[in-house]
Design a protein around this motif. Structure first.
Motif, PDB file in Angstrom:
ATOM      1  N   LYS A  25       0.846  -1.204   0.000  1.00 42.31           N
ATOM      2  CA  LYS A  25       0.000   0.000   0.000  1.00 42.31           C
ATOM      3  C   LYS A  25       0.879   1.252   0.000  1.00 42.31           C
ATOM      4  N   ILE A  26       1.910   1.261   0.814  1.00 45.29           N
ATOM      5  CA  ILE A  26       2.831   2.403   0.862  1.00 45.29           C
ATOM      6  C   ILE A  26       3.510   2.582  -0.494  1.00 45.29           C
ATOM      7  N   MET A  27       3.988   1.483  -1.066  1.00 43.43           N
ATOM      8  CA  MET A  27       4.662   1.556  -2.364  1.00 43.43           C
ATOM      9  C   MET A  27       3.696   2.051  -3.450  1.00 43.43           C
ATOM     10  N   GLU A  28       2.451   1.596  -3.386  1.00 43.16           N
ATOM     11  CA  GLU A  28       1.445   2.036  -4.351  1.00 43.16           C
ATOM     12  C   GLU A  28       1.231   3.551  -4.234  1.00 43.16           C
ATOM     13  N   LEU A  29       1.066   4.034  -3.016  1.00 45.24           N
ATOM     14  CA  LEU A  29       0.897   5.475  -2.812  1.00 45.24           C
ATOM     15  C   LEU A  29       2.140   6.242  -3.264  1.00 45.24           C
ATOM     16  N   PHE A  30       3.305   5.746  -2.875  1.00 47.64           N
ATOM     17  CA  PHE A  30       4.550   6.442  -3.203  1.00 47.64           C
ATOM     18  C   PHE A  30       4.794   6.488  -4.707  1.00 47.64           C
ATOM     19  N   ASN A  31       4.506   5.396  -5.365  1.00 43.48           N
ATOM     20  CA  ASN A  31       4.743   5.333  -6.808  1.00 43.48           C
ATOM     21  C   ASN A  31       3.724   6.113  -7.621  1.00 43.48           C
ATOM     22  N   ASN A  32       2.690   6.625  -6.944  1.00 45.03           N
ATOM     23  CA  ASN A  32       1.765   7.549  -7.577  1.00 45.03           C
ATOM     24  C   ASN A  32       2.457   8.910  -7.543  1.00 45.03           C
ATOM     25  N   HIS A  33       3.117   9.260  -8.616  1.00 43.30           N
ATOM     26  CA  HIS A  33       3.978  10.450  -8.643  1.00 43.30           C
ATOM     27  C   HIS A  33       3.219  11.755  -8.462  1.00 43.30           C
ATOM     28  N   LYS A  34       1.909  11.678  -8.394  1.00 45.81           N
ATOM     29  CA  LYS A  34       1.133  12.898  -8.189  1.00 45.81           C
ATOM     30  C   LYS A  34       1.123  13.325  -6.725  1.00 45.81           C
ATOM     31  N   ILE A  35       1.430  12.408  -5.815  1.00 42.11           N
ATOM     32  CA  ILE A  35       1.370  12.796  -4.408  1.00 42.11           C
ATOM     33  C   ILE A  35       2.633  13.540  -4.002  1.00 42.11           C
ATOM     34  N   ASP A  36       2.435  14.442  -3.076  1.00 40.48           N
ATOM     35  CA  ASP A  36       3.530  15.177  -2.452  1.00 40.48           C
ATOM     36  C   ASP A  36       3.638  14.595  -1.044  1.00 40.48           C
ATOM     37  N   VAL A  37       4.698  13.815  -0.787  1.00 40.82           N
ATOM     38  CA  VAL A  37       4.797  13.124   0.506  1.00 40.82           C
ATOM     39  C   VAL A  37       4.922  14.096   1.670  1.00 40.82           C
ATOM     40  N   SER A  38       5.291  15.338   1.398  1.00 40.67           N
ATOM     41  CA  SER A  38       5.383  16.327   2.479  1.00 40.67           C
ATOM     42  C   SER A  38       4.000  16.812   2.902  1.00 40.67           C
ATOM     43  N   LYS A  39       2.991  16.558   2.072  1.00 41.14           N
ATOM     44  CA  LYS A  39       1.634  17.036   2.378  1.00 41.14           C
ATOM     45  C   LYS A  39       0.599  15.918   2.495  1.00 41.14           C
ATOM     46  N   ASP A  40       0.878  14.769   1.912  1.00 41.70           N
ATOM     47  CA  ASP A  40      -0.104  13.686   1.872  1.00 41.70           C
ATOM     48  C   ASP A  40      -0.142  12.956   3.215  1.00 41.70           C
ATOM     49  N   LYS A  41      -1.147  13.279   4.001  1.00 45.70           N
ATOM     50  CA  LYS A  41      -1.255  12.726   5.365  1.00 45.70           C
ATOM     51  C   LYS A  41      -1.545  11.227   5.354  1.00 45.70           C
ATOM     52  N   ASP A  42      -2.261  10.735   4.331  1.00 47.39           N
ATOM     53  CA  ASP A  42      -2.505   9.286   4.247  1.00 47.39           C
ATOM     54  C   ASP A  42      -1.182   8.542   4.076  1.00 47.39           C
ATOM     55  N   PHE A  43      -0.363   9.016   3.138  1.00 45.90           N
ATOM     56  CA  PHE A  43       0.932   8.384   2.939  1.00 45.90           C
ATOM     57  C   PHE A  43       1.736   8.423   4.235  1.00 45.90           C
ATOM     58  N   GLN A  44       1.799   9.576   4.867  1.00 48.55           N
ATOM     59  CA  GLN A  44       2.580   9.720   6.095  1.00 48.55           C
ATOM     60  C   GLN A  44       2.081   8.782   7.187  1.00 48.55           C
ATOM     61  N   ARG A  45       0.779   8.657   7.318  1.00 47.97           N
ATOM     62  CA  ARG A  45       0.208   7.770   8.346  1.00 47.97           C
ATOM     63  C   ARG A  45       0.594   6.309   8.070  1.00 47.97           C
ATOM     64  N   TYR A  46       0.437   5.872   6.820  1.00 47.24           N
ATOM     65  CA  TYR A  46       0.806   4.498   6.460  1.00 47.24           C
ATOM     66  C   TYR A  46       2.299   4.262   6.667  1.00 47.24           C
ATOM     67  N   PHE A  47       3.093   5.212   6.199  1.00 47.05           N
ATOM     68  CA  PHE A  47       4.549   5.106   6.309  1.00 47.05           C
ATOM     69  C   PHE A  47       4.968   5.046   7.784  1.00 47.05           C
TER      70      PHE A  47
END
Length: 190
Positions: A25-47
């Motif tokens: 799930k983390i890799m899927e979110l991360f590989n979605n190049h549209k997300i900004d990991v500095s702002k995407d709270k879902d990614f940060q929570r999963y990570f």
């Protein structure tokens, strides 16, 4: 390295299922190049959950994820990343930097407490000054990286990968991460 009984490896691999789902799930979110990991709270929570980022203040997370976003599209040297992050936050964070670098290139190993336990490696202490801690962390990371480079193509490494693939034929994750999952579980029981 001590040889580990196949039955133990099979049991450890069977215990990876929930972690594997979270990782994918983390890799899927991360590989979605549209997300900004500095702002995407879902990614940060999963990570944070998967990589057990612990509890830090908001400034730490802001700096960490801003630096993470800045690095997207590149893979800096471990030492360079450690130095740069130390300048930003004033902390030596070998484990967190290795997790960030792993996301940028999932063929890079992770510097994790359970991995260190498996290898009987003692982390640098807080009594060392930051330069000495960074130097020790770099030596440890190189040692771990070299172990993966030697282990994976060898007979035992290939057996572990085969056993992992038999359990999870569609995992689509790197050999390094497969071995990382196994070592993490083995180190957790040491």
């Amino acid at each position: 390295m001590l040889s580990v009984d196949d039955k133990v490896i099979i049991e450890v691999i069977a215990d990876v299922n929930s972690g594997l789902k979270k990782y994918k799930k983390i890799m899927e979110l991360f590989n979605n190049h549209k997300i900004d990991v500095s702002k995407d709270k879902d990614f940060q929570r999963y990570f944070n959950d998967f990589f057990q980022m612990g509890r830090h203040n908001e400034e730490f997370y802001n700096e960490y994820y801003s630096y993470f976003e800045f690095l997207k599209g590149s893979v800096p040297d471990f030492k360079d990343a450690m130095d740069a992050f130390y300048k930003k936050i004033g902390k030596v964070e070998a484990s967190f930097i290795s997790k960030m670098l792993h996301m940028l290139d999932n063929n890079l190993p992770i510097y994790d407490n359970n991995i260190l336990k498996y290898f009987w490696i003692v982390k640098p202490t807080h009594s060392d000054d930051y330069k000495k801690r960074i130097q020790k962390a770099i030596v440890i990371y190189r040692r771990i990286s070299q172990w993966y480079a030697d282990f994976i193509p060898g007979e035992e490494g290939q057996k572990w990968l085969r056993l992992f693939d038999e359990q999870y034929p569609d995992s689509n994750i790197s050999s390094v991460k497969k071995i990382d999952f196994i070592l993490g579980k083995l180190g957790a029981v040491k």
